[in-house]
Design a protein around this motif. Structure first.
Motif, mmCIF file in Angstrom:
data_model
loop_
_atom_site.group_PDB
_atom_site.id
_atom_site.type_symbol
_atom_site.label_atom_id
_atom_site.label_comp_id
_atom_site.label_asym_id
_atom_site.label_seq_id
_atom_site.Cartn_x
_atom_site.Cartn_y
_atom_site.Cartn_z
ATOM 1 N N ALA A 27 -8.095 -28.901 -56.808
ATOM 2 C CA ALA A 27 -7.635 -28.836 -58.146
ATOM 3 C C ALA A 27 -6.019 -28.722 -57.811
ATOM 4 O O ALA A 27 -5.147 -28.905 -58.702
ATOM 5 N N GLY A 28 -5.665 -27.432 -56.956
ATOM 6 C CA GLY A 28 -4.720 -27.126 -56.677
ATOM 7 C C GLY A 28 -4.396 -28.610 -56.576
ATOM 8 O O GLY A 28 -2.676 -28.265 -56.510
ATOM 9 N N LEU A 29 -4.758 -29.355 -55.552
ATOM 10 C CA LEU A 29 -3.329 -29.985 -55.184
ATOM 11 C C LEU A 29 -3.043 -31.595 -56.602
ATOM 12 O O LEU A 29 -2.271 -32.029 -56.690
ATOM 13 N N ALA B 156 -0.701 -26.650 -62.711
ATOM 14 C CA ALA B 156 -1.512 -25.740 -63.041
ATOM 15 C C ALA B 156 -1.765 -24.125 -61.852
ATOM 16 O O ALA B 156 -1.724 -24.330 -60.910
ATOM 17 N N HIS B 157 -1.995 -23.248 -62.796
ATOM 18 C CA HIS B 157 -1.945 -21.412 -61.849
ATOM 19 C C HIS B 157 -3.203 -21.040 -61.967
ATOM 20 O O HIS B 157 -3.181 -19.925 -61.550
ATOM 21 N N SER B 158 -4.514 -21.381 -63.153
ATOM 22 C CA SER B 158 -5.872 -20.726 -63.101
ATOM 23 C C SER B 158 -7.070 -22.349 -62.389
ATOM 24 O O SER B 158 -6.760 -23.378 -63.586
ATOM 25 N N VAL B 159 -7.922 -22.012 -62.439
ATOM 26 C CA VAL B 159 -8.814 -22.837 -62.242
ATOM 27 C C VAL B 159 -10.281 -22.142 -62.648
ATOM 28 O O VAL B 159 -10.688 -20.465 -61.670
ATOM 29 N N MET B 160 -11.059 -22.077 -62.993
ATOM 30 C CA MET B 160 -12.272 -21.550 -62.980
ATOM 31 C C MET B 160 -13.442 -22.504 -63.148
ATOM 32 O O MET B 160 -13.889 -23.872 -63.519
ATOM 33 N N LEU B 161 -14.626 -21.690 -62.173
ATOM 34 C CA LEU B 161 -15.707 -22.216 -61.643
ATOM 35 C C LEU B 161 -16.959 -22.047 -62.363
ATOM 36 O O LEU B 161 -17.030 -20.972 -62.262
ATOM 37 N N GLY C 95 -0.201 -17.058 -54.268
ATOM 38 C CA GLY C 95 0.183 -17.942 -54.086
ATOM 39 C C GLY C 95 -0.548 -19.332 -54.329
ATOM 40 O O GLY C 95 -0.702 -19.138 -55.378
ATOM 41 N N PRO C 96 -0.241 -20.400 -54.730
ATOM 42 C CA PRO C 96 -1.001 -21.452 -55.576
ATOM 43 C C PRO C 96 -2.272 -21.534 -54.934
ATOM 44 O O PRO C 96 -2.641 -21.255 -53.737
ATOM 45 N N LEU C 97 -2.847 -22.689 -55.897
ATOM 46 C CA LEU C 97 -4.606 -22.669 -55.375
ATOM 47 C C LEU C 97 -4.463 -23.465 -54.562
ATOM 48 O O LEU C 97 -5.694 -23.255 -53.686
ATOM 49 N N ALA C 98 -4.070 -24.560 -54.100
ATOM 50 C CA ALA C 98 -4.134 -25.275 -53.380
ATOM 51 C C ALA C 98 -4.339 -25.084 -51.893
ATOM 52 O O ALA C 98 -4.228 -24.907 -50.709
ATOM 53 N N GLU C 99 -3.457 -23.352 -52.123
ATOM 54 C CA GLU C 99 -3.532 -22.769 -50.844
ATOM 55 C C GLU C 99 -4.004 -21.437 -50.247
ATOM 56 O O GLU C 99 -3.322 -20.598 -49.032
ATOM 57 N N ILE C 100 -4.380 -21.045 -51.346
ATOM 58 C CA ILE C 100 -5.992 -20.344 -51.108
ATOM 59 C C ILE C 100 -6.632 -20.189 -49.953
ATOM 60 O O ILE C 100 -6.600 -21.171 -49.194
ATOM 61 N N ARG C 101 -6.553 -18.381 -49.378
ATOM 62 C CA ARG C 101 -7.483 -18.805 -47.946
ATOM 63 C C ARG C 101 -8.118 -17.350 -48.362
ATOM 64 O O ARG C 101 -8.447 -16.942 -49.258
ATOM 65 N N HIS C 102 -9.385 -17.573 -47.515
ATOM 66 C CA HIS C 102 -10.369 -16.057 -47.552
ATOM 67 C C HIS C 102 -9.740 -15.032 -47.455
ATOM 68 O O HIS C 102 -9.129 -14.991 -46.321
ATOM 69 N N GLY C 103 -10.324 -14.438 -48.142
ATOM 70 C CA GLY C 103 -9.552 -12.414 -47.741
ATOM 71 C C GLY C 103 -8.094 -12.014 -48.266
ATOM 72 O O GLY C 103 -8.072 -11.706 -48.198
ATOM 73 N N THR C 104 -7.831 -13.281 -48.925
ATOM 74 C CA THR C 104 -5.967 -12.945 -49.622
ATOM 75 C C THR C 104 -6.111 -12.869 -51.061
ATOM 76 O O THR C 104 -5.341 -12.321 -51.389
ATOM 77 N N GLY C 105 -7.270 -12.419 -51.539
ATOM 78 C CA GLY C 105 -7.267 -12.414 -53.049
ATOM 79 C C GLY C 105 -7.861 -11.108 -53.503
ATOM 80 O O GLY C 105 -7.831 -10.161 -52.725
ATOM 81 N N THR C 106 -7.143 -10.399 -54.133
ATOM 82 C CA THR C 106 -7.992 -9.425 -55.277
ATOM 83 C C THR C 106 -8.501 -9.380 -56.443
ATOM 84 O O THR C 106 -7.684 -10.534 -57.348
ATOM 85 N N SER D 150 -1.250 -17.471 -58.783
ATOM 86 C CA SER D 150 -2.536 -17.893 -59.488
ATOM 87 C C SER D 150 -3.825 -17.468 -59.635
ATOM 88 O O SER D 150 -4.054 -15.958 -58.814
ATOM 89 N N GLN D 151 -4.675 -17.810 -60.119
ATOM 90 C CA GLN D 151 -5.994 -17.264 -60.564
ATOM 91 C C GLN D 151 -7.243 -17.900 -60.727
ATOM 92 O O GLN D 151 -7.321 -19.180 -60.985
ATOM 93 N N VAL D 152 -8.157 -17.814 -60.111
ATOM 94 C CA VAL D 152 -9.426 -18.246 -59.561
ATOM 95 C C VAL D 152 -10.641 -18.002 -60.640
ATOM 96 O O VAL D 152 -10.519 -16.357 -60.285
ATOM 97 N N TYR D 153 -11.874 -18.426 -61.847
ATOM 98 C CA TYR D 153 -12.343 -17.935 -62.069
ATOM 99 C C TYR D 153 -13.632 -18.260 -61.850
ATOM 100 O O TYR D 153 -13.474 -19.679 -61.373
ATOM 101 N N LEU D 154 -14.735 -17.539 -61.054
ATOM 102 C CA LEU D 154 -15.684 -17.564 -60.789
ATOM 103 C C LEU D 154 -17.246 -17.134 -61.461
ATOM 104 O O LEU D 154 -16.395 -16.064 -61.898
ATOM 105 N N LEU D 155 -17.795 -18.097 -62.614
ATOM 106 C CA LEU D 155 -18.631 -17.497 -63.514
ATOM 107 C C LEU D 155 -19.893 -18.013 -63.446
ATOM 108 O O LEU D 155 -20.512 -19.803 -63.062
ATOM 109 N N ARG D 156 -20.517 -17.488 -62.755
ATOM 110 C CA ARG D 156 -21.646 -18.116 -62.520
ATOM 111 C C ARG D 156 -22.780 -18.456 -64.114
ATOM 112 O O ARG D 156 -22.464 -17.446 -65.424
ATOM 113 N N HIS D 157 -23.283 -19.724 -63.841
ATOM 114 C CA HIS D 157 -24.142 -20.203 -65.544
ATOM 115 C C HIS D 157 -25.207 -18.662 -66.182
ATOM 116 O O HIS D 157 -25.370 -18.027 -65.330
#
Length: 171
Positions: free
Chosen positions: A95-97, A102-107, A149-160, A2-9
């Motif tokens: 969002a994952g739940l 869905a495999h990606s979410v952008m905030l 893993g899936p979006l619903a299970e992401i945890r601190h320090g586990t992403g790249t 899964s992927q998380v997109y973090l976009l600052r305005h």
């Protein structure tokens, strides 16, 4: 995966006397950098399944000028304006739940929450991958963080941190 997109305005005008922070609009540089970011996202094939956007005017305008084409699910969340970094993480998991396919979410949100969440989630690799990110999360900056893993299970320090785009630096 899964992927998380973090976009600052993108860059916004300073509030005029009596204007609420919530109602600040993008300035001309912000409009230009959001448009460029949208073009870069298309060029790199970055396309989220879900978009969660702050209800603040500048965040919604940033998303409008990025001009991503549906299909995607979009929701406006007030807690991305007034909430903490923990609210951002909760929004990602929810969002994952709610959207199991869905495999990606952008905030689309604000600092300091954006920077806090990016640092907390991107624990693997050599974060930060982009030198300017070390000095802060710039306006119209987009961090893409990959998870096994899936979006619903992401945890601190586990992403790249796989991608960091910052068109406002080049304008």
């Amino acid at each position: 995966m899964s992927q998380v997109y973090l976009l600052r305005h993108a860059k916004a005008v300073w509030p005029s006397p009596g204007q609420k922070d919530f109602d600040r609009t993008l300035d001309s540089a912000g409009i230009q950098s959001a448009t460029v970011l949208g073009e870069e996202m298309k060029r790199f094939g970055l396309r989220p399944d879900i978009i969660l956007c702050s209800t603040a005017v500048r965040a919604r305008q940033t998303l409008e000028h990025i001009a991503l084409q549906p299909p995607f699910i979009q929701e406006d969340l007030e807690k991305l304006y007034s909430g903490s970094a923990d609210n951002y993480l909760t929004a990602i998991r929810m969002a994952g739940l709610e959207h199991e396919n869905a495999h990606s979410v952008m905030l689309v949100g604000h600092n300091p929450m954006m920077e806090d969440v990016a640092i907390a989630l991107a624990g693997r690799g050599d974060p930060p991958a982009h030198p300017t990110f070390a000095a802060g999360f710039p306006t119209a900056g987009l961090a893409v963080i990959d998870f096994a893993g899936p979006l619903a299970e992401i945890r601190h320090g586990t992403g790249t941190l796989s991608t960091f785009l910052s068109p406002s630096e080049h304008l």
